[in-house]
Scaffold this motif. Structure first.
Motif, PDB file in Angstrom:
ATOM      1  N   SER A   1       0.835  -1.213   0.000  1.00 14.29           N
ATOM      2  CA  SER A   1       0.000   0.000   0.000  1.00 14.29           C
ATOM      3  C   SER A   1       0.864   1.255   0.000  1.00 14.29           C
ATOM      4  O   SER A   1       0.573   2.224  -0.715  1.00 14.29           O
ATOM      5  CB  SER A   1      -0.925  -0.004   1.222  1.00 14.29           C
ATOM      6  N   LEU A   2       1.920   1.256   0.810  1.00 15.68           N
ATOM      7  CA  LEU A   2       2.836   2.392   0.822  1.00 15.68           C
ATOM      8  C   LEU A   2       3.474   2.592  -0.549  1.00 15.68           C
ATOM      9  O   LEU A   2       3.587   3.718  -1.044  1.00 15.68           O
ATOM     10  CB  LEU A   2       3.923   2.182   1.876  1.00 15.68           C
ATOM     11  N   GLN A   3       3.852   1.482  -1.178  1.00 13.31           N
ATOM     12  CA  GLN A   3       4.489   1.594  -2.476  1.00 13.31           C
ATOM     13  C   GLN A   3       3.529   2.141  -3.532  1.00 13.31           C
ATOM     14  O   GLN A   3       3.944   2.877  -4.434  1.00 13.31           O
ATOM     15  CB  GLN A   3       5.046   0.235  -2.917  1.00 13.31           C
ATOM     16  N   LYS A   4       2.244   1.810  -3.404  1.00 12.21           N
ATOM     17  CA  LYS A   4       1.255   2.372  -4.323  1.00 12.21           C
ATOM     18  C   LYS A   4       1.200   3.895  -4.188  1.00 12.21           C
ATOM     19  O   LYS A   4       1.054   4.613  -5.186  1.00 12.21           O
ATOM     20  CB  LYS A   4      -0.121   1.771  -4.059  1.00 12.21           C
ATOM     21  N   LEU A   5       1.307   4.386  -2.957  1.00 10.08           N
ATOM     22  CA  LEU A   5       1.358   5.834  -2.757  1.00 10.08           C
ATOM     23  C   LEU A   5       2.587   6.425  -3.431  1.00 10.08           C
ATOM     24  O   LEU A   5       2.509   7.443  -4.123  1.00 10.08           O
ATOM     25  CB  LEU A   5       1.377   6.163  -1.261  1.00 10.08           C
ATOM     26  N   PHE A   6       3.730   5.780  -3.230  1.00  8.02           N
ATOM     27  CA  PHE A   6       4.986   6.311  -3.762  1.00  8.02           C
ATOM     28  C   PHE A   6       5.080   6.203  -5.286  1.00  8.02           C
ATOM     29  O   PHE A   6       5.827   6.953  -5.911  1.00  8.02           O
ATOM     30  CB  PHE A   6       6.182   5.586  -3.136  1.00  8.02           C
ATOM     31  N   ASP A   7       4.341   5.276  -5.881  1.00  8.32           N
ATOM     32  CA  ASP A   7       4.475   5.028  -7.315  1.00  8.32           C
ATOM     33  C   ASP A   7       3.550   5.879  -8.171  1.00  8.32           C
ATOM     34  O   ASP A   7       3.719   5.942  -9.384  1.00  8.32           O
ATOM     35  CB  ASP A   7       4.205   3.551  -7.632  1.00  8.32           C
ATOM     36  N   ASN A   8       2.552   6.533  -7.566  1.00 10.99           N
ATOM     37  CA  ASN A   8       1.541   7.224  -8.359  1.00 10.99           C
ATOM     38  C   ASN A   8       1.881   8.700  -8.576  1.00 10.99           C
ATOM     39  O   ASN A   8       2.593   9.318  -7.783  1.00 10.99           O
ATOM     40  CB  ASN A   8       0.178   7.123  -7.658  1.00 10.99           C
ATOM     41  N   GLY A   9       1.353   9.261  -9.645  1.00  6.70           N
ATOM     42  CA  GLY A   9       1.445  10.694  -9.882  1.00  6.70           C
ATOM     43  C   GLY A   9       2.785  11.152 -10.432  1.00  6.70           C
ATOM     44  O   GLY A   9       3.668  10.363 -10.758  1.00  6.70           O
ATOM     45  N   ARG A  10       2.939  12.466 -10.513  1.00  6.78           N
ATOM     46  CA  ARG A  10       4.148  13.046 -11.087  1.00  6.78           C
ATOM     47  C   ARG A  10       5.385  12.760 -10.244  1.00  6.78           C
ATOM     48  O   ARG A  10       6.505  12.762 -10.754  1.00  6.78           O
ATOM     49  CB  ARG A  10       3.995  14.559 -11.254  1.00  6.78           C
ATOM     50  N   LEU A  11       5.194  12.528  -8.942  1.00  7.59           N
ATOM     51  CA  LEU A  11       6.332  12.229  -8.076  1.00  7.59           C
ATOM     52  C   LEU A  11       6.570  10.729  -7.932  1.00  7.59           C
ATOM     53  O   LEU A  11       7.391  10.310  -7.117  1.00  7.59           O
ATOM     54  CB  LEU A  11       6.123  12.863  -6.692  1.00  7.59           C
ATOM     55  N   GLY A  12       5.846   9.935  -8.714  1.00  5.79           N
ATOM     56  CA  GLY A  12       6.013   8.491  -8.641  1.00  5.79           C
ATOM     57  C   GLY A  12       7.463   8.076  -8.844  1.00  5.79           C
ATOM     58  O   GLY A  12       8.127   8.524  -9.783  1.00  5.79           O
ATOM     59  N   GLY A  13       7.973   7.236  -7.949  1.00  7.03           N
ATOM     60  CA  GLY A  13       9.340   6.746  -8.057  1.00  7.03           C
ATOM     61  C   GLY A  13      10.390   7.610  -7.399  1.00  7.03           C
ATOM     62  O   GLY A  13      11.582   7.268  -7.425  1.00  7.03           O
ATOM     63  N   THR A  14       9.978   8.720  -6.784  1.00  5.79           N
ATOM     64  CA  THR A  14      10.956   9.609  -6.142  1.00  5.79           C
ATOM     65  C   THR A  14      11.046   9.399  -4.637  1.00  5.79           C
ATOM     66  O   THR A  14      12.025   9.823  -4.010  1.00  5.79           O
ATOM     67  CB  THR A  14      10.606  11.089  -6.387  1.00  5.79           C
ATOM     68  N   GLY A  15      10.021   8.807  -4.038  1.00  8.56           N
ATOM     69  CA  GLY A  15       9.965   8.701  -2.584  1.00  8.56           C
ATOM     70  C   GLY A  15       9.340   9.902  -1.929  1.00  8.56           C
ATOM     71  O   GLY A  15       9.204   9.949  -0.698  1.00  8.56           O
ATOM     72  N   HIS A  16       8.938  10.895  -2.719  1.00  4.12           N
ATOM     73  CA  HIS A  16       8.267  12.081  -2.207  1.00  4.12           C
ATOM     74  C   HIS A  16       6.767  11.993  -2.489  1.00  4.12           C
ATOM     75  O   HIS A  16       6.329  11.257  -3.383  1.00  4.12           O
ATOM     76  CB  HIS A  16       8.848  13.348  -2.837  1.00  4.12           C
ATOM     77  N   LEU A  17       5.998  12.757  -1.725  1.00  2.36           N
ATOM     78  CA  LEU A  17       4.545  12.705  -1.829  1.00  2.36           C
ATOM     79  C   LEU A  17       3.938  14.084  -2.029  1.00  2.36           C
ATOM     80  O   LEU A  17       4.359  15.056  -1.418  1.00  2.36           O
ATOM     81  CB  LEU A  17       3.942  12.098  -0.552  1.00  2.36           C
ATOM     82  N   SER A  18       2.946  14.137  -2.901  1.00  2.00           N
ATOM     83  CA  SER A  18       2.106  15.315  -3.087  1.00  2.00           C
ATOM     84  C   SER A  18       0.664  14.846  -2.948  1.00  2.00           C
ATOM     85  O   SER A  18       0.165  14.121  -3.815  1.00  2.00           O
ATOM     86  CB  SER A  18       2.345  15.933  -4.467  1.00  2.00           C
ATOM     87  N   LEU A  19       0.011  15.237  -1.857  1.00  2.94           N
ATOM     88  CA  LEU A  19      -1.340  14.761  -1.568  1.00  2.94           C
ATOM     89  C   LEU A  19      -2.340  15.904  -1.621  1.00  2.94           C
ATOM     90  O   LEU A  19      -2.026  17.033  -1.230  1.00  2.94           O
ATOM     91  CB  LEU A  19      -1.394  14.108  -0.182  1.00  2.94           C
TER      92      LEU A  19
END
Length: 348
Positions: A51-69
């Motif tokens: 589930s955490l990885q799904k958060l990290f993989d989505n959107g423009r920041l996917g794959g960076t380890g950063h989050l924009s919510l």
């Protein structure tokens, strides 16, 4: 990106600052391997890690380890009228989710009702984060308490990857809120969902010559209590001062080193102390974007730069984005993300 356009006279102050309080070498920084490097050794199950990885993989920041919510629970917290009157299209839950998708966010955070209304159409398109409790302000006179509107199982049934909750640390109700939320987070982890805690301070005594509910020492301790109940991600207001413990007599315990060695008055150093209290970054710190105002684009970029250079994981910005036309909201969210995508903005 054109940082000087947004940071103006603070450009060098924020971009050239070197943190000499808590060394960057001590911080567990966000990165593409954060789930494997930091979360995998914990007691979280494989489903929670997924589930955490799904958060990290989505959107423009996917794959960076950063989050924009994108968080939109203000219809309860601040009334639907106060929240959506500036832009009535957001009375419709679908537009909230559309903004998060078109804005390139990692996830959309909202109420059970908002996300449930469109879950079959969108839960497979963007990660859902269901906010479980809220401060209800229709009772008269107004009281300030976080009460549960939703159950963990309801979030799981709609396909959410994460749940969120608020605790008003420092309030008379905080003991009950801690216990309720600890149980909810335990159940969420059992079902394989990630957990996000809004770690807010609320007590009139914290406001005197300054608003110490946004002091580094008090917000830092709130963060530390949040990770104690195994919040995977901490949401916190960015600190603007320090000395909350010192402003009250016979209150809590602190150390002179918190003020003489571990902090300065620089906003990056103050935020670094928040990160340190999130187990040195083992739980990601996302700062809130705050209320909308006259210069939202510059304020959003500034907040993101401070968070990133302090070692934080990202930003969670709502009103600045949804209280304006969708095209402008998308632009603001993209500006925030551009800070985290800009390799020239490094850890201080």
């Amino acid at each position: 990106m054109e940082l000087e356009k947004y940071l103006r006279e603070e450009t060098s102050y924020l971009l050239d600052h070197e943190c000499t309080t808590i060394s960057k070498d001590k911080i567990h920084l966000p990165g593409p391997d954060f789930t494997y490097r930091i979360m995998a050794p914990t007691d979280r199950s494989n489903r929670v890690l997924g589930s955490l990885q799904k958060l990290f993989d989505n959107g423009r920041l996917g794959g960076t380890g950063h989050l924009s919510l994108l968080p939109v629970d203000q219809g309860v917290e601040h009334s639907a009228g106060a929240s959506f009157a500036p832009n009535p299209e957001y009375f419709d839950p679908e537009n909230i989710v559309r903004l998060a998708i078109e804005g390139g966010c990692n996830a959309v955070a909202s109420t059970l009702g908002v996300l449930g209304a469109v879950s079959r159409k969108y839960a497979h398109k963007i990660p859902f984060l269901v906010k479980l409790n809220h401060n209800e302000l229709l009772s008269y006179p107004n009281t300030f308490d976080q009460i549960y509107f939703a159950q963990v199982e309801q979030a799981w049934n709609m396909g959410a990857v994460a749940v969120g909750a608020t605790i008003y640390f420092g309030s008379p109700e905080s003991d009950r809120q801690i216990q309720e939320t600890s149980k909810a987070f335990r159940r969420a982890h059992e079902l394989g969902m990630a957990t996000v805690l809004w770690c807010y301070l609320r007590n009139d005594a914290f406001k005197s010559d300054k608003d110490y509910s946004v002091s580094a020492d008090l917000t830092g301790q709130a963060n530390h209590l949040g990770v104690t109940i195994e919040a995977d991600i901490i949401k916190q207001k960015q600190p603007t001062n320090n000395g909350g413990y010192l402003s009250l007599e016979n209150f809590g315990k602190t150390s002179d080193l918190v003020y003489s060695k571990l902090n300065t008055d620089h906003p990056i150093d103050l935020t670094r102390y928040q990160v340190a209290n999130c187990y040195m970054g083992r739980a990601g710190l996302i700062n809130s974007g705050g209320a909308s105002g006259k210069d939202d684009f510059a304020a959003a970029v500034r907040t993101a730069v401070i968070n990133k250079r302090a070692g934080g994981m990202g930003l969670i910005s709502g009103r600045k984005a949804f209280q304006r036309p969708m095209k402008e909201g998308v632009k603001l969210l993209n500006l925030i993300q551009d800070v985290y995508l800009d390799s020239s903005i490094t850890i201080a």
